[in-house]
Design an enzyme around this catalytic site. Structure first.
Site, PDB file in Angstrom:
ATOM      1  N   THR A  95       0.857  -1.187   0.000  1.00  0.00           N
ATOM      2  CA  THR A  95       0.000   0.000   0.000  1.00  0.00           C
ATOM      3  C   THR A  95       0.895   1.241   0.000  1.00  0.00           C
ATOM      4  OG1 THR A  95      -0.157  -0.154   2.427  1.00  0.00           O
ATOM      5  CG2 THR A  95      -1.988  -1.057   1.145  1.00  0.00           C
ATOM      6  N   GLU A 165       0.266  -5.713  11.408  1.00  0.00           N
ATOM      7  CA  GLU A 165       1.545  -6.250  11.901  1.00  0.00           C
ATOM      8  C   GLU A 165       2.325  -5.129  12.582  1.00  0.00           C
ATOM      9  OE1 GLU A 165       4.632  -5.356  10.590  1.00  0.00           O
ATOM     10  OE2 GLU A 165       3.887  -4.075   8.983  1.00  0.00           O
ATOM     11  N   LYS A 224      -2.460   0.814  14.270  1.00  0.00           N
ATOM     12  CA  LYS A 224      -1.234   0.570  13.509  1.00  0.00           C
ATOM     13  C   LYS A 224      -0.583   1.892  13.100  1.00  0.00           C
ATOM     14  CE  LYS A 224       1.786  -1.103  10.554  1.00  0.00           C
ATOM     15  NZ  LYS A 224       3.059  -1.642  10.971  1.00  0.00           N
ATOM     16  N   GLY A 275      18.502   9.814  10.322  1.00  0.00           N
ATOM     17  CA  GLY A 275      17.077   9.858   9.994  1.00  0.00           C
ATOM     18  C   GLY A 275      16.482   8.476   9.864  1.00  0.00           C
ATOM     19  N   GLY A 277      13.999   5.526   8.183  1.00  0.00           N
ATOM     20  CA  GLY A 277      13.596   5.107   6.842  1.00  0.00           C
ATOM     21  C   GLY A 277      12.638   3.941   6.965  1.00  0.00           C
ATOM     22  N   CYS A 280       7.386   1.880   6.440  1.00  0.00           N
ATOM     23  CA  CYS A 280       6.202   2.168   7.259  1.00  0.00           C
ATOM     24  C   CYS A 280       6.133   3.574   7.847  1.00  0.00           C
ATOM     25  CB  CYS A 280       6.095   1.154   8.394  1.00  0.00           C
ATOM     26  SG  CYS A 280       5.634  -0.486   7.822  1.00  0.00           S
TER      27      CYS A 280
END
Length: 472
Positions: A95, A165, A224, A275, A277, A280
């Site tokens: 997604t 998850e 989530k 930073g 990454g 998600c």
């Protein structure tokens, strides 16, 4: 109606979530047949490879697949057969953030979720429990239910569950073996609760019951996004403090250690870095921003947007510090970037800080050597091309070289930039690195993993995130 006893599971999507999750379910539930399906033949072939050259790198995953594959764990491109035979179907497709159209740059692209849902409705000739495993915006389950009910065959009913998850790449297998919690969301109808109980019984084969949380469908979907937003917020908070440390002479490691002793705060996710990454954090926060704006909550949207803006600022700030330290120019200078994955113990490069750093160095006309122990050369070129779509690959390759080892990457370099916290970068023979570099030799630690004092004694000029450049 009593809960269905699950004996066959289908997982649509053999990526970073579906693959490891359902492999562990198969391992822990030998009485359940688990089939993971994907339309990508090359990916399925990799999951089925005789030498276990799996398509994703995750510590412990090969052992899980080795034990279960061919027994009750199967990988296939025959999506329809797996859907038809399953009692319970996980939808675990990608997604990504939308790149065009309404909500571009913020909203999640639910095209793959909708395609999978329509396929289930078309193929299924018996009732199914359909489980959202992909990270989706709040109330996506409602859209899925509408599609399923509008296209279902007579006598077929579909119960929708949300089962997000909470895996961390690099520790996904241990997270699955001993999860902090398993969250299952359902409609609060009797049918919804029965479907929830069916999935709960699957996890109960190895997860203690008090760790399986059952909530409403919308609460599960939002939890989530909220969890990832809160974790990312902590990283951006400590990174914002690292900038203050560099300006004042404070040490971010000492500050993080001190505040982490407060039991209300705790020590986790307080490691300053170049930073965050991964697939998600940024995606989920931008999703939350879009959701907030859609609900006419502009102040809430602005609050969460700042977490991402701080993360981008940290990456730009770090690359500028490299340029400033190297006498305000890196034109024609060779820079070794160690690490390309977004974090250690994974081959995932999505939103990796290294991509931004290398792009910045390219724009400054530097020459870059990059090395990562797990990321393929092909993936590095794909990511660098995507980051600079107007620059031909041939032009990128004139500036960037993919090296076979850390030592090779550092040879004849002016500076070394540590972008990923791989264990092997702590154990490099720094004296050999120093001998092979141009002088003065610089090291920029973007992950707080090296002994700066030891490197200074060798002769390096060391710059570390969250510490002033002139620290003694």
């Amino acid at each position: 109606m009593a809960p269905v006893k699950v004996t066959k599971i289908c997982c649509i999507g053999a990526g970073y979530v579906g693959g490891p999750t359902c492999a562990v379910i198969a391992l822990k539930c030998p009485h359940i047949t688990v089939t993971i399906v994907d339309l990508n033949q090359a990916r399925v072939d990799a999951w089925n490879s005789p030498d276990f050259a799996l398509p994703i790198y995750e510590p412990g995953l090969v052992d899980v697949v080795r034990q279960a594959r061919g027994r009750n764990l199967f990988f296939s491109t025959n999506v329809d057969k797996a859907i038809e035979e399953a009692d319970l179907i996980f939808v675990s497709v990608n997604t990504p953030t939308k790149k065009s159209g309404v909500g571009a740059g913020f909203a999640a692209d639910l095209n793959y979720v909708e395609l999978a849902t329509r396929r289930i409705a078309t193929v299924a000739s018996s009732s199914k429990i359909v489980v959202e495993k992909s990270t989706v915006p709040c109330r996506t389950a409602e859209s899925m239910r509408t599609i399923l009910e509008a296209n279902s065959k007579p006598g077929c009913r579909f119960d929708i569950l949300s089962n997000p998850e909470f895996l961390a790449e690099g520790t996904a297998i241990s997270d699955l073996f001993k999860p902090d919690r398993v969250l299952i969301g359902s409609l609060q109808t009797q049918e919804g609760k029965d479907a929830c109980e069916s999935l709960k019984q699957v996890y109960a084969n190895w997860v203690p019951e008090d760790r399986i949380l059952t909530v409403g469908l919308w609460s599960s979907e939002l939890s989530k996004l909220a969890a990832n937003a809160m974790l990312a917020q902590r990283i951006s908070s400590i990174n914002a403090l690292s900038a203050i440390c560099e300006a004042t002479g404070a040490n971010i490691d000492e500050v993080a250690h001190a505040i982490g002793y407060d039991s209300r705060i705790g020590p986790k996710f307080l490691k300053a870095s170049v930073g965050f990454g991964g697939s998600c954090f940024q995606k989920d926060i931008l999703n939350l921003v879009y959701l907030s704006e859609s609900l006419h909550l502009p102040e809430v949207a602005a609050y969460w947007r700042q977490v991402v803006e701080m993360n981008e600022h940290q990456k730009r700030r770090f690359s500028k510090r490299v340029v400033d330290t190297l006498f305000n120019t890196i034109t024609g200078k060779r820079i070794a970037v160690l690490g390309f994955a977004f974090k250690a113990d994974t081959g995932d490069t999505r939103e990796s800080a290294a991509i931004t750093l290398i792009k910045d160095f390219q724009s400054e006309k530097a020459l870059v050597n990059v090395y990562d122990p797990q990321v393929s050369e092909e993936q590095i070129w794909l990511d660098l091309q995507e980051a600079s779509p107007l620059v031909p690959l041939d032009a990128i390759k004139k500036q960037v070289t993919v090296s076979k080892s850390a030592l090779e990457a550092c040879k004849n370099a002016e500076a070394v930039v540590i972008a990923t916290e791989w264990k092997e970068f702590k154990e490099i023979d720094w004296e050999a690195v120093y001998a092979g570099m141009n002088k003065p030799a610089f090291v920029f630690d973007g992950r707080l993993i090296i002994d700066a004092e030891k490197l200074r004694k060798i002769g390096f000029t060391v710059t570390t995130i969250g510490r002033p450049s002139a620290i003694l």
